[in-house]
Each structure stands twice: as C-alpha cells, then as structure tokens.
Design a protein around this motif. Structure first.
Motif, short mmCIF file in Angstrom:
data_model
loop_
_atom_site.label_atom_id
_atom_site.label_comp_id
_atom_site.label_asym_id
_atom_site.label_seq_id
_atom_site.Cartn_x
_atom_site.Cartn_y
_atom_site.Cartn_z
N ARG A 165 0.82 -1.21 0.00
CA ARG A 165 0.00 0.00 0.00
C ARG A 165 0.86 1.26 0.00
O ARG A 165 0.57 2.22 -0.72
CB ARG A 165 -0.91 0.00 1.24
N THR A 174 -7.82 3.83 -1.04
CA THR A 174 -8.97 3.00 -1.39
C THR A 174 -9.85 2.88 -0.15
O THR A 174 -9.38 3.10 0.98
CB THR A 174 -8.56 1.59 -1.86
N ARG A 176 -10.66 0.34 1.39
CA ARG A 176 -10.10 -0.65 2.30
C ARG A 176 -9.18 -0.01 3.34
O ARG A 176 -9.03 -0.54 4.45
CB ARG A 176 -9.35 -1.73 1.52
N ASP A 177 -8.54 1.10 2.98
CA ASP A 177 -7.68 1.78 3.95
C ASP A 177 -8.47 2.24 5.17
O ASP A 177 -8.03 2.07 6.32
CB ASP A 177 -7.00 2.98 3.29
N VAL A 179 -11.30 0.96 6.18
CA VAL A 179 -11.77 -0.23 6.90
C VAL A 179 -10.69 -0.74 7.84
O VAL A 179 -10.94 -1.03 9.01
CB VAL A 179 -12.18 -1.33 5.89
N PRO A 416 -17.54 -7.89 0.98
CA PRO A 416 -17.39 -7.63 2.42
C PRO A 416 -18.61 -8.03 3.24
O PRO A 416 -18.47 -8.50 4.38
CB PRO A 416 -17.14 -6.12 2.49
N ILE A 496 -16.90 -1.43 7.88
CA ILE A 496 -17.41 -1.11 6.55
C ILE A 496 -18.42 0.01 6.60
O ILE A 496 -18.43 0.92 5.76
CB ILE A 496 -18.04 -2.38 5.92
#
Length: 515
Positions: A165, A174, A176-177, A179, A416, A496
């Motif tokens: 990353r 993104t 996901r970062d 999360v 997810p 999330i």
C-alpha cells in the motif's frame, strides 16, 4: 516509490501506467526487506507449511472428484469407476508427498522439541525430553513457540499489505484503507481476530501442539509403546499406550481421575486431563478444532460461492431470475436440516464418500447446500443497491459483458457483506457439528476421529464430579470460538459501515422515548 501528496501529476501518471514488477524494480528495498523476512519465516517451518498446502490440495481434489463421481455415476457406472480410480491414485501420490514433507525437520516439530520421555529414577532426571526438562515444561516451550511463530507470521502477512500500500499501489487511497484503520481501533473486532488466529493456529499446528499424537494416543494406541519409571520395581518399564490409557481414565470416582495440568501414573503430562477412556483431552481438542474448522470452511466456501452467484445474477437480471432464486431459496429453507442429514447418512452408508474427511465431507455438502439461502438473503440487498448505480448502467452502455460487470463492479461491493455474515454463520456450523457428534448414531464425525461434541457427550455424566474437565473444556472452546467469530463479523460490519455501530441501541432508545 511511495505515494505522497507531493507527487506531481506526471509522476502519478508514470506510476499508474507502470506494472507492479516495474514499480518494485524502481524501488526494490521495501519489497526485498519484507521478502527476506518472509522467506526466513517460511524456511523454519517449510516442511509443516508444505504439508499443509498439500493437505489443502488433497482436500480440494477429493471434494471435486467426489462431486464428479456422484454426478457421472448417475449416467455411467464405468465412468464413475474411472473417476474413483483417478481420485485414489492422485490421493495416494499426494499422501506420499505429504509424508515426505512431514519428514523434513522443522524448528517447532516434536522431534526438535520433544516432550515425551521418562524418569530414570524417583527424582529424575528425565530422558528423551528437550534439554532434559520435565514433559510439562518442554511441551509449554513448544506450544508457546508455535503461537509466537503463528502470530509473527500473521503480522508479517499484514505488514506485506502495508508495504504494498505504501510503496507500490497505484491508488493513493482506497476504501479498504479506512476499513483497516477502523479495525485497528475496534477492540471488539480485535478480540475476534485474536480468537480466530488462536483457533486457526490450533487447527493448522495441531500435530505440534499436542503433548502426544493422535495416532499414538487415539487411533492406534495398542500399536505404540511408551517407557515410564515404575515406582514399585524402581526400574524403567515398557507398556503399550493403550494399556496406559486404560489405567489413566477419568471417571470421577475416587482415584479414577487425571485432571488438567497433571501427570498420569506413566509420567505422561496432560494439559487438559484425560477422557473417560484415558486418552489425552488436549490432543483430542486440538484435532477436534482442525476437524471443526475444516468442515466449517468447506461448508461456508460452498454456501458462499452459491450465494454470491445467486445474489449477483438476481440483482443484475432481476425479474424472473430474482423470482426463481427466491423460490429456490424458500424451497431449500423449508427442508428440515436434521431430516436431510439423516437421509444423506442412510443413503451414503457404506459408500466411500461417507469416509471422506471421516464423514465431514458429506456434512460440509449438506451444510453448504442448505446454508446458502441465508447468506443470499444477507447479501441480496447490497447487490440490488449496487446494481442501481450509474456505473453499472455505464458499463452496460459500453457493451461490457454481464459476467465482467458483475465480477469487476458488483462483486467488490458485495464481498465484504458476505465476509460479515459468513463469519457469523461459521459459528452456527461449529455448534451444529458438535451437536451431531454429541447425538451420535451415525451422525457427525466418524469415531475415533476427535470431535468436540463427542467429548462433551463422554463427560456429561461427570460434570459435577472431579472429572468436570471432560465436558467443560470442549464446551468452553466452542463458546470462545463462536463468540470470537461473531466479534470478528461485528467488527467487519462496523468498519465497513461506521454508522451501523451503536445504531441498534440508538433506535431502541428512540423507540422507547416515542412510546
């Protein structure tokens, strides 16, 4: 080449147009440092890790060929025999490779840090144990090192994602970062992650964690000998492991009990005590964890694949496809699961499929094929929501194939949610497996393969006696694992969707005020 806010537009364009290999070549130090440590961690346990990979391949092969054999057997018995012959040959080959891998010395193996030995006199010293230590100390050292290794390996895998990353990913950010950042501050989720890691380690490293082996202590005790110091004769004697088990039973009566963290009369250490038949409960429990998690993972993998396919297809096409999926899900849900398990057990009694994974494969099939409707309902809403987004219409207008649209634009959004509800559903499968083994009668995992429910059944009459450990410890393991899985799912949900955290409590408070 770390992505920073000081990058120029041209630098970002160059990075976006380059491949991962080119980005690593331009800045090799972070990747090389991470890879060097990773290779070192793999090297010290190469044999065990290779054996585990081969075991997964063998399981996948058996599962795939089993389904093919059942399907083609309906149309051609000869083709079914061909498939079965191929499966047996391939399995024998993989078993040979796994045996060779297990023979490779590893840092944390029983041969490197042995704990099974005997005293040479009334006060020692101990022979055939690690550095001459007591079996309890030698076992504790090996078990501690196994868990330290497993947690370091898990951390380094996460560290690899951080290196990718920070240094090699095209995108500066993104979802996901966010999360991951929320999970790092979510204590309940961290508890769940730790519990999952503990039990996953228990399942993966079960042969190293046990004070003895399943083959020696459970499956073939009368084929193995042990040595021990006999206080009456004052000499080292030899006995069959089966005879030692017979004289080490925990029955809750008088001297018939070997409790947790004690030795039996044969100098064998039992961290969890013994069962009613004298077998080591800790070895039974760790192998039971392997069985429970393997069957649960197979069942959840099958249910998850079906649920994802059905949810994406019904959300994308809607109409008759969605209606047909609803009818199929309702039809499967209406079938009593216990009745289906009884029918499958009777139909496949004597069939080779009933012996695959000691009966676990058929259970995984039943749980998977009957569990996907619940997962499908859980992810259907998010799938329908993302199917209404503008980028889906844009993909259609550009002539993109539906399968590509579902895979590239819908699946990342839905996956997810499947992880959230799947982790919670695994706990239900673990409980169901234990209940089936508790009931017995041809259901559950075939004996003598360890199963938590069977241990609880063996110890249920001794809960109020000095042999309380037989039922209580496996029961506590089930409770802790299921609680950890639910905590993990809750944490993923909150990471999330941050607005979901505490939402139920706020709604309840609002409702009470309104009333």
């Amino acid at each position: 080449m770390c992505a920073t806010v000081t990058d120029t537009a041209r630098q970002r364009d160059v990075r976006d147009d380059s491949t991962l290999r080119e980005r690593i070549a331009a800045n090799p130090k972070p990747a090389a440092t991470w890879a060097a440590v990773a290779l070192g961690l793999i090297a010290v346990e190469f044999g065990a890790l290779l054996a585990g990979i081969i075991l997964v391949l063998d399981s996948a092969l058996i599962g795939t060929t089993a389904l093919v054999e059942v399907f083609v057997g309906v149309f051609s018995p000869a083709a079914s025999e061909t498939v079965l012959g191929f499966q047996q040959s391939a399995t024998a080959f993989l078993d040979g490779l796994r045996s060779a891998a297990n023979s490779i010395p590893t840092l944390l193996s029983r041969e490197t840090i042995p704990n099974q030995g005997y005293k040479t006199g009334p006060n020692g010293p101990w022979e055939n144990t690690f550095l001459g230590l007591e079996p309890a100390v030698a076992w504790a050292i090996r078990a501690t090192l196994v868990y330290v290794y497993a947690f370091v390996l898990a951390y380094w895998a996460f560290r690899g994602w951080r290196v990718y990353r920070d240094h090699y990913r095209n995108a500066d950010w993104t979802p996901r970062d966010d999360v991951v950042d929320r999970l790092r501050g979510h204590r309940w989720a961290q508890f769940g992650i730790v519990v999952v890691l503990v039990f996953a380690t228990m399942a993966l490293f079960a042969p190293s964690l046990g004070p003895t082996t399943v083959e020696q202590n459970i499956e073939s005790p009368y084929s193995h000998e042990i040595q021990y110091f006999d206080a009456e004769s004052g000499e080292v004697q030899t006995a069959l492991a089966g005879d030692a088990n017979f004289n080490s039973k925990s029955k809750g009566n008088g001297d018939q009990n070997v409790g947790p963290m004690t030795y039996d009369d044969f100098g064998r250490f039992h961290p969890f005590g013994t069962l009613t038949n004298g077998r080591d409960l800790f070895t039974f429990a760790v192998m039971g964890a392997r069985v429970s998690l393997t069957v649960s993972a197979l069942a959840m993998g099958l249910a998850g694949i079906i649920a994802i396919i059905m949810s994406l297809a019904s959300a994308y096409y809607k109409g008759i496809v969605d209606l047909a999926t609803i009818l199929a899900a309702d039809g499967i849900t209406s079938i009593p699961q216990l009745l289906l398990l009884l029918m499958v057990a009777m139909a496949f009694r004597g069939h080779w499929l009933a012996d695959v994974f000691n009966g676990g494969f058929l259970l995984a099939l039943v749980f998977g094929l009957t569990g996907w409707p619940g997962l499908w309902r859980a992810v259907r809403g998010p799938a329908l929501q993302v199917s209404e987004e503008e980028w889906i219409d844009a993909a259609e207008s550009f002539g993109q194939r539906p399968s590509v649209t579902m895979r590239k634009h819908m699946l990342p959004y839905v996956l997810p949610y499947l992880l959230i509800y799947g982790s919670m559903a695994v706990g239900g499968i673990v409980i169901a497996l234990s209940a089936l083994s508790f009931i017995g009668g041809g259901l559950g995992i075939n004996p003598p393969t360890p199963a938590w429910g069977r241990a609880i059944e063996m110890g249920r009459n001794y809960v109020s006696t000095q042999s309380w450990h037989i039922a209580l410890i496996p029961g506590m393991l089930i409770v802790i694992l299921v609680t950890g899985l639910n905590a993990f799912g809750d944490g993923i949900r909150d990471a999330i969707d941050p607005e979901s955290e505490g939402g139920a409590e706020e709604e309840a408070a609002a409702g009470g005020t309104a009333g």
